[in-house]
Design a protein around this motif. Structure first.
Motif, short mmCIF file in Angstrom:
data_model
loop_
_atom_site.label_atom_id
_atom_site.label_comp_id
_atom_site.label_asym_id
_atom_site.label_seq_id
_atom_site.Cartn_x
_atom_site.Cartn_y
_atom_site.Cartn_z
N PRO A 1 0.70 -1.11 0.18
CA PRO A 1 0.00 -0.06 0.02
C PRO A 1 0.88 1.17 -0.06
CG PRO A 1 -0.92 -1.64 1.68
CD PRO A 1 0.43 -2.14 0.88
N LEU A 2 2.01 1.21 0.54
CA LEU A 2 2.89 2.38 0.58
C LEU A 2 3.72 2.55 -0.70
CD1 LEU A 2 3.80 1.70 4.15
CD2 LEU A 2 2.50 3.78 3.43
N ARG B 1 -0.84 4.93 -6.72
CA ARG B 1 -1.61 5.98 -6.38
C ARG B 1 -0.60 6.87 -5.60
NH1 ARG B 1 -7.05 4.68 -2.94
NH2 ARG B 1 -5.26 3.92 -1.51
N VAL B 2 0.08 6.42 -4.72
CA VAL B 2 0.69 7.06 -3.42
C VAL B 2 1.98 7.63 -4.26
CG1 VAL B 2 2.05 6.48 -1.39
CG2 VAL B 2 -0.08 5.23 -1.65
N TYR C 1 0.67 10.94 -5.54
CA TYR C 1 0.51 11.95 -4.45
C TYR C 1 1.68 12.49 -4.10
CZ TYR C 1 -1.89 14.06 -0.68
OH TYR C 1 -2.53 14.97 0.12
N VAL C 2 2.43 11.70 -3.68
CA VAL C 2 3.96 11.98 -3.15
C VAL C 2 4.53 13.04 -4.02
CG1 VAL C 2 6.10 11.44 -2.52
CG2 VAL C 2 4.20 10.09 -1.62
N PHE D 1 4.88 16.96 -3.13
CA PHE D 1 5.95 17.46 -2.41
C PHE D 1 7.14 17.63 -3.69
CE2 PHE D 1 4.58 14.55 0.76
CZ PHE D 1 3.86 15.51 1.68
N VAL E 1 8.73 15.85 -5.91
CA VAL E 1 9.85 15.32 -5.71
C VAL E 1 10.51 14.59 -6.99
CG1 VAL E 1 9.57 14.92 -3.22
CG2 VAL E 1 8.79 13.12 -5.07
N ASP F 1 12.85 6.92 -4.44
CA ASP F 1 13.32 7.02 -3.14
C ASP F 1 12.36 6.64 -2.18
OD1 ASP F 1 15.98 7.73 -3.88
OD2 ASP F 1 15.55 9.84 -3.37
N TRP F 2 11.05 7.03 -2.22
CA TRP F 2 9.90 6.83 -1.44
C TRP F 2 9.78 5.12 -1.49
CZ3 TRP F 2 6.55 8.95 1.97
CH2 TRP F 2 5.24 8.58 2.16
N TYR G 1 12.50 3.25 0.11
CA TYR G 1 12.41 3.12 1.63
C TYR G 1 11.58 2.03 2.14
CZ TYR G 1 11.97 4.62 6.31
OH TYR G 1 11.64 4.55 7.72
N TRP G 2 10.30 2.09 1.79
CA TRP G 2 9.30 1.44 2.20
C TRP G 2 9.29 -0.05 1.90
CZ3 TRP G 2 6.98 3.22 6.42
CH2 TRP G 2 7.03 4.46 6.38
N SER H 1 -6.09 -2.35 4.14
CA SER H 1 -4.86 -2.44 3.34
C SER H 1 -4.94 -1.10 2.58
CB SER H 1 -4.94 -3.60 2.45
OG SER H 1 -6.16 -3.74 1.60
N LEU I 1 -1.77 4.10 5.23
CA LEU I 1 -1.47 5.31 4.56
C LEU I 1 -1.33 6.55 5.88
CD1 LEU I 1 -2.73 4.77 1.14
CD2 LEU I 1 -0.45 5.05 1.83
N TYR J 1 7.22 9.47 8.92
CA TYR J 1 8.38 9.43 7.75
C TYR J 1 8.15 10.70 6.77
CZ TYR J 1 11.16 7.98 3.72
OH TYR J 1 11.93 7.76 2.55
N TRP K 1 -5.83 10.66 2.69
CA TRP K 1 -6.09 9.39 2.57
C TRP K 1 -7.27 8.90 3.29
CZ3 TRP K 1 -3.93 7.71 -1.32
CH2 TRP K 1 -2.78 8.06 -1.99
#
Lengths: 220, 220
Positions: A109-110, A114-115, A118-119, A123, A125, A132-133, A136-137, B105, B110, B118, B137
Motif C-alpha cells: 500500500p505504501l 496512487r501513493v 500523490y507524493v 512534494f 519530488v 526513493d520513497w 524506503y518502504w 490495506s 497510509l 516519515y 487518505w
C-alpha cells in the motif's frame, strides 16, 4: 460459474489473483483497467460502480463483484478448495496469512502507483523522489519479512507447497527489482521468489503475459 | 490456551484484535508496546524477535507468535467459531472481508504513525502537513468505503450481526475524528460506527479503557 477479472497487467494485487485462478485451473476473462491512460480508467463511472475504491482487481463471479485481493483469495479458497492455497494446520495457516498480510497491508500500500503519484504531486519530488520513497518502504518491509519468512520456509514460503504467501511475495519482489533494489540483501525472499516463479501458474500470471501488457515493455 | 496480546492503546490494528477477543469471551493479558516513548518500544530487540516488522499487535498463543490483525482474526475465528465474526454465506463473507480490507490495506496503512513520522521527517511538513496527509487518505478511503458499505449494511456493517467489518470500521472512524474530519460526509459509516460502539465488547476494547492509556488523554 462465470468469472471476469478486472485487472491491470502490472498491478501486484491483480497478479496475486491471476496466480490463484491459474493454480486452481479456473477459466476467466480479463477486462483490462489501465491505471495510467486517460488519467486512469479506474476513475471512470462504469468501473467506479463496481469498485468505488477505484482500485484493481475486481472479480465478477456470476455478475457479483468482489474486491480486495485478500477477500477474493479467501473466496476462491472456500469455493474451490483444491489445490489448497492455505496449509491444513491452524498455526501454519496463520503464518501463511501473516506473510501475505506483511506484503498486502504493510508494504504494497505504501509503494503503489496512487501513493507515488500523490507524493510527487504534493512534494514535487520528481521521479527520483518517487523511487526513493518506494525503495524506503519496500526495503523496510523486506527487512521485516525476511526473518519471519526464513523461520518456516521450505522450497516455498510455507513448507514445500505453494500458499497465498508466495502469491504476495512474487509480485512484491518484481516491484523491488523495478526500483533497482538488490535482492541479495534478502536471500530467503529471493530464493522463495525464484522457486515460485518457475511454477506454470506463476508463469501464466506474469504481467508480461497479460493481454494489456504493452508490446514494448516499460512504455506505460 | 494462554493468550498474550502485545498492543498499543491507540493502535487501530491492536484495537480490532481486542474487540474480537472480547466478543469471543477469551481472557488474555495485555503487554503494552509504547509506539512513541523512548523512540518506540517496537524497535527494542525483545519485541523485534517476536515481530520483525516492528508493528503491533502480536498475539502469543501458548507462546507461538501470530502477527497482522487479519491473520490473527482468521485464526481466532477458526479456533473459537462462536460468536462468528464472518457471515455464513460465502458471498457475504467475501463482502465482510472486502470491507475489512478496505480499511486494513487501503486506508489505515497510509495514515499510521510510522508513515506520518516519515512524511514529516522527509518533507519537513510539521504537524499541519502530517494532518493534511492523514486527512487526504482517510477521506479518499471513506469516500470509497461509504457506497460499498451502504449497499448491504443493516444495523451493522454486514446485515444486523457484528462482523470483522465493524472491527475495522470503528477504529478507522476514531482516527478520522482525531484528524477533525466531519463524519456527516459518510452517513452510513457514521451510523454503523455508532451502532457497534454501543456493544459491550467494543466498549471494553476502546483505547481509553486500556492499561497503557495515559491518564490525561492526548498527551502521548
Amino acid at each position: 460459474m462465470d468469472i471476469e477479472l478486472y485487472s491491470y497487467w502490472r498491478s501486484s494485487a491483480s497478479w496475486r489473483v491471476r496466480i490463484a485462478l491459474a493454480l486452481k485451473g479456473l477459466p476467466y476473462r480479463t477486462s483490462p483497467v489501465h491505471l495510467v491512460r486517460d488519467g486512469g480508467e479506474q476513475h471512470a463511472d462504469r468501473y467506479r460502480a463496481l469498485n468505488p475504491m477505484r482500485e484493481v482487481p475486481t472479480l465478477l463471479v456470476d455478475g457479483v463483484a468482489i474486491a480486495q485481493s485478500a477477500a477474493i483469495l479467501e473466496f476462491l479458497e472456500e469455493r474451490f478448495p483444491e489445490p489448497a492455497l492455505l496449509p491444513g494446520d491452524a498455526h501454519q495457516r496463520a503464518h501463511a496469512r501473516r506473510l501475505f498480510e506483511i506484503v498486502n497491508s504493510s508494504i504494497q500500500p505504501l509503494q503503489n502507483l496512487r501513493v507515488l503519484q500523490y507524493v510527487d504531486s504534493t512534494f514535487q519530488v520528481g521521479s527520483a523522489g518517487r523511487a526513493d520513497w518506494a525503495r524506503y518502504w519496500i526495503s523496510l518491509g523486506l527487512d521485516g519479512l525476511e526473518p519471519v519468512l526464513s523461520s518456516r520456509a521450505g522450497r516455498h514460503a510455507v513448507s514445500d507447497t505453494v500458499s497465498i504467501a508466495d502469491l504476495a511475495i512474487v509480485p512484491q519482489v518484481y516491484n523491488a527489482r523495478r526500483f533497482d533494489l538488490d535482492m541479495a540483501r534478502w536471500p530467503c525472499i529471493a530464493r522463495v521468489d525464484a522457486a515460485a516463479s518457475e511454477h506454470p501458474a506463476f508463469v501464466a500470471a506474469h504481467p508480461d503475459r497479460q493481454p494489456d501488457a504493452p508490446e514494448a515493455l516499460g512504455t506505460s
